[in-house]
Write a protein that holds these residues in place. Structure first.
Motif, PDB file in Angstrom:
ATOM      1  N   ARG A   1       0.831  -1.203   0.000  1.00 31.93           N
ATOM      2  CA  ARG A   1       0.000   0.000   0.000  1.00 31.93           C
ATOM      3  C   ARG A   1       0.866   1.254   0.000  1.00 31.93           C
ATOM      4  NH1 ARG A   1      -5.412  -0.205   3.641  1.00 31.93           N
ATOM      5  NH2 ARG A   1      -5.209   2.000   3.113  1.00 31.93           N
ATOM      6  N   GLY A   2       1.935   1.248   0.780  1.00 29.36           N
ATOM      7  CA  GLY A   2       2.867   2.373   0.770  1.00 29.36           C
ATOM      8  C   GLY A   2       2.256   3.688   1.208  1.00 29.36           C
ATOM      9  N   ASP A   3       1.261   3.625   2.094  1.00 26.90           N
ATOM     10  CA  ASP A   3       0.526   4.846   2.444  1.00 26.90           C
ATOM     11  C   ASP A   3       0.474   5.123   3.942  1.00 26.90           C
ATOM     12  OD1 ASP A   3      -1.083   2.738   3.200  1.00 26.90           O
ATOM     13  OD2 ASP A   3      -2.919   3.526   2.292  1.00 26.90           O
ATOM     14  N   ASN A   4       1.322   4.448   4.717  1.00 23.53           N
ATOM     15  CA  ASN A   4       1.337   4.598   6.170  1.00 23.53           C
ATOM     16  C   ASN A   4       0.003   4.212   6.811  1.00 23.53           C
ATOM     17  OD1 ASN A   4       2.824   5.147   8.521  1.00 23.53           O
ATOM     18  ND2 ASN A   4       1.944   7.194   8.702  1.00 23.53           N
ATOM     19  N   SER A   5      -0.727   3.334   6.146  1.00 22.41           N
ATOM     20  CA  SER A   5      -1.956   2.781   6.721  1.00 22.41           C
ATOM     21  C   SER A   5      -1.588   1.732   7.767  1.00 22.41           C
ATOM     22  CB  SER A   5      -2.783   2.128   5.623  1.00 22.41           C
ATOM     23  OG  SER A   5      -2.048   1.067   5.028  1.00 22.41           O
ATOM     24  N   GLY A   6      -2.589   1.212   8.478  1.00 24.36           N
ATOM     25  CA  GLY A   6      -2.326   0.156   9.435  1.00 24.36           C
ATOM     26  C   GLY A   6      -1.735  -1.070   8.777  1.00 24.36           C
ATOM     27  N   THR A   7      -2.202  -1.387   7.577  1.00 26.35           N
ATOM     28  CA  THR A   7      -1.671  -2.527   6.831  1.00 26.35           C
ATOM     29  C   THR A   7      -0.220  -2.292   6.434  1.00 26.35           C
ATOM     30  OG1 THR A   7      -3.889  -2.974   5.983  1.00 26.35           O
ATOM     31  CG2 THR A   7      -2.050  -4.025   4.836  1.00 26.35           C
ATOM     32  N   HIS A   8       0.085  -1.089   5.994  1.00 22.02           N
ATOM     33  CA  HIS A   8       1.457  -0.750   5.616  1.00 22.02           C
ATOM     34  C   HIS A   8       2.379  -0.774   6.833  1.00 22.02           C
ATOM     35  CE1 HIS A   8       4.495   2.350   3.907  1.00 22.02           C
ATOM     36  NE2 HIS A   8       4.824   1.138   3.501  1.00 22.02           N
ATOM     37  N   VAL A   9       1.885  -0.293   7.975  1.00 28.84           N
ATOM     38  CA  VAL A   9       2.670  -0.342   9.214  1.00 28.84           C
ATOM     39  C   VAL A   9       2.986  -1.789   9.585  1.00 28.84           C
ATOM     40  CG1 VAL A   9       2.586   0.084  11.711  1.00 28.84           C
ATOM     41  CG2 VAL A   9       1.844   1.869  10.120  1.00 28.84           C
ATOM     42  N   LYS A  10       1.982  -2.667   9.492  1.00 28.03           N
ATOM     43  CA  LYS A  10       2.206  -4.089   9.793  1.00 28.03           C
ATOM     44  C   LYS A  10       3.222  -4.702   8.824  1.00 28.03           C
ATOM     45  CE  LYS A  10       0.524  -6.639  12.310  1.00 28.03           C
ATOM     46  NZ  LYS A  10       0.989  -7.225  13.598  1.00 28.03           N
ATOM     47  N   GLU A  11       3.090  -4.386   7.547  1.00 28.79           N
ATOM     48  CA  GLU A  11       4.040  -4.887   6.551  1.00 28.79           C
ATOM     49  C   GLU A  11       5.472  -4.481   6.894  1.00 28.79           C
ATOM     50  OE1 GLU A  11       5.787  -3.550   2.403  1.00 28.79           O
ATOM     51  OE2 GLU A  11       3.618  -3.261   2.519  1.00 28.79           O
ATOM     52  N   ASN A  12       5.660  -3.216   7.265  1.00 26.37           N
ATOM     53  CA  ASN A  12       6.999  -2.739   7.604  1.00 26.37           C
ATOM     54  C   ASN A  12       7.555  -3.442   8.841  1.00 26.37           C
ATOM     55  OD1 ASN A  12       7.262  -0.942   5.470  1.00 26.37           O
ATOM     56  ND2 ASN A  12       6.352   0.770   6.598  1.00 26.37           N
TER      57      ASN A  12
END
Length: 281
Positions: free
Chosen positions: A149-160
Motif C-alpha cells: 500500500r505504501g501509504d502509512n496505513s495500518g496494513t502498511h505499518v504491519k508490513e513494515n
C-alpha cells in the motif's frame, strides 16, 4: 373551542418549560447534533459502519459523519482537530499519539487478522505452515512481485514491521517491490493484475470482488493479528471538538450492545470482526 390569549400564553409557557427534556431516542441530542470520525478503509469498505452507525444515530439522535483515511492519515487528521474521534488499526502508533497528548483516550474495540495474498501458482512456493517471516523471505529469494500500500496505513505499518523482523531494509529499492500509495482495494487490484503478493486485512479481502486467480496463501500466524482501536481527540488541544458526544459513542461501541452488533456482522456468512473491548482504559 375558543382559546383566549392567556390560555395561549400558558400553553407556550409549558412548551418551553418541557422542551429541554424532549429527547430523540435514548440520548439527549440537540437538533442537527453530529460527530465526525476518521476511519480506516477496511471498516468502511467492509460495510461494518453502514451496519453500526444507523443504530447509534437512531438511538441517540447524533449524526455520524465519516472521513475515510488510512490509519496514518486518520491519526494526523485527529491530531489537527479536524475530527472528534478516530477508528484505526496500528496499536503501537496509536499509543504514541496518545502519549504525545493528541488523544486523551484509546480503547481496544475489536480485531481480525491480516492475510498474505498471492497468485494461485504461488511462484515463491510459500506454504500455509510457514511463518509470515519465512513467507517474506521466500518472496525476497524468489524475487516475486510484492505490492505494498505504501501509504502509512495500518496494513502498511504491519508490513513494515514484518520486513523489520526479516531484517530486510528498504525493499522499495528493488524492482520486484511495487508501492501503490493507495487504499486496500486499489492495492489488491494491482496485485491481481501483476500476479503478485500483498498483505491485506481479512475484511477487505472477503468483501473484494475481483479475486480472479489470487487467493490467500498464508493465514493464521499469531503475528498477523489486526487490532482495532478507537481514540478520542484531546479537547484541551481542540476545545471545539465534541467531547461528550464522543465519549457517548465510544461507550456505546464498548458496551454489550455495541460489541454484540460487531460480532453479529457477517458477509457471506463469515464474521469479519471480533469484539474485544477494554472499557476501563
Amino acid at each position: 373551542m375558543n382559546i383566549n390569549k392567556s390560555q395561549v400564553s400558558l400553553l407556550l409557557f409549558f412548551f418551553f418549560l418541557i422542551s429541554p427534556f424532549l429527547v430523540i431516542g435514548q440520548g439527549y441530542a440537540k437538533p442537527n447534533d453530529f460527530l465526525t470520525i476518521a476511519v480506516t478503509t477496511s471498516t468502511a469498505n467492509s460495510g461494518l459502519l453502514n451496519y453500526l452507525l444507523p443504530r447509534f444515530e437512531e438511538n441517540f439522535g447524533i449524526e455520524i459523519r465519516v472521513i475515510i483515511r488510512g490509519t496514518g492519515q486518520a491519526l494526523e487528521t485527529g491530531k489537527k482537530g479536524d475530527v472528534d474521534l478516530v477508528l484505526v488499526h496500528a496499536e503501537e502508533l496509536e499509543k504514541k499519539y496518545v502519549a504525545d497528548g493528541y488523544f486523551t483516550r484509546r480503547n481496544n474495540l475489536m480485531y481480525n487478522d491480516f492475510v498474505l495474498l498471492g497468485p494461485a501458482n504461488n511462484p515463491a512456493k510459500i506454504k500455509n505452515s510457514d511463518s509470515i517471516v519465512t513467507a517474506f523471505e521466500k518472496v525476497i529469494s524468489s524475487k516475486s512481485i510484492f505490492v505494498s500500500r505504501g501509504d502509512n496505513s495500518g496494513t502498511h505499518v504491519k508490513e513494515n514491521l514484518i520486513w523489520d523482523l526479516v531484517e530486510f531494509n528498504s525493499p522499495k529499492q528493488y524492482s520486484w517491490y511495487l508501492s501503490t500509495g493507495s487504499g486496500m482495494g486499489a492495492t489488491i487490484n494491482t496485485t491481481v493484475a501483476k500476479n503478485a503478493y500483498t498483505l491485506s486485512d481479512r475484511a477487505s479481502w472477503v468483501t473484494f470482488k475481483n479475486k480472479y486467480n489470487t487467493k490467500i496463501i498464508l493465514e493464521g500466524d499469531k503475528a498477523l493479528k489486526n487490532q482495532y482501536g478507537i481514540l478520542l481527540v484531546n479537547p484541551q488541544k481542540h476545545p471545539h471538538t465534541k467531547k461528550e458526544n464522543g465519549k457517548l459513542f465510544i461507550d456505546w461501541l464498548l458496551s454489550s450492545t455495541g460489541q454484540s452488533l460487531i460480532a453479529s456482522y457477517k458477509v457471506s456468512g463469515q464474521q469479519l470482526f471480533f469484539p474485544n473491548a477494554d472499557p476501563k482504559n
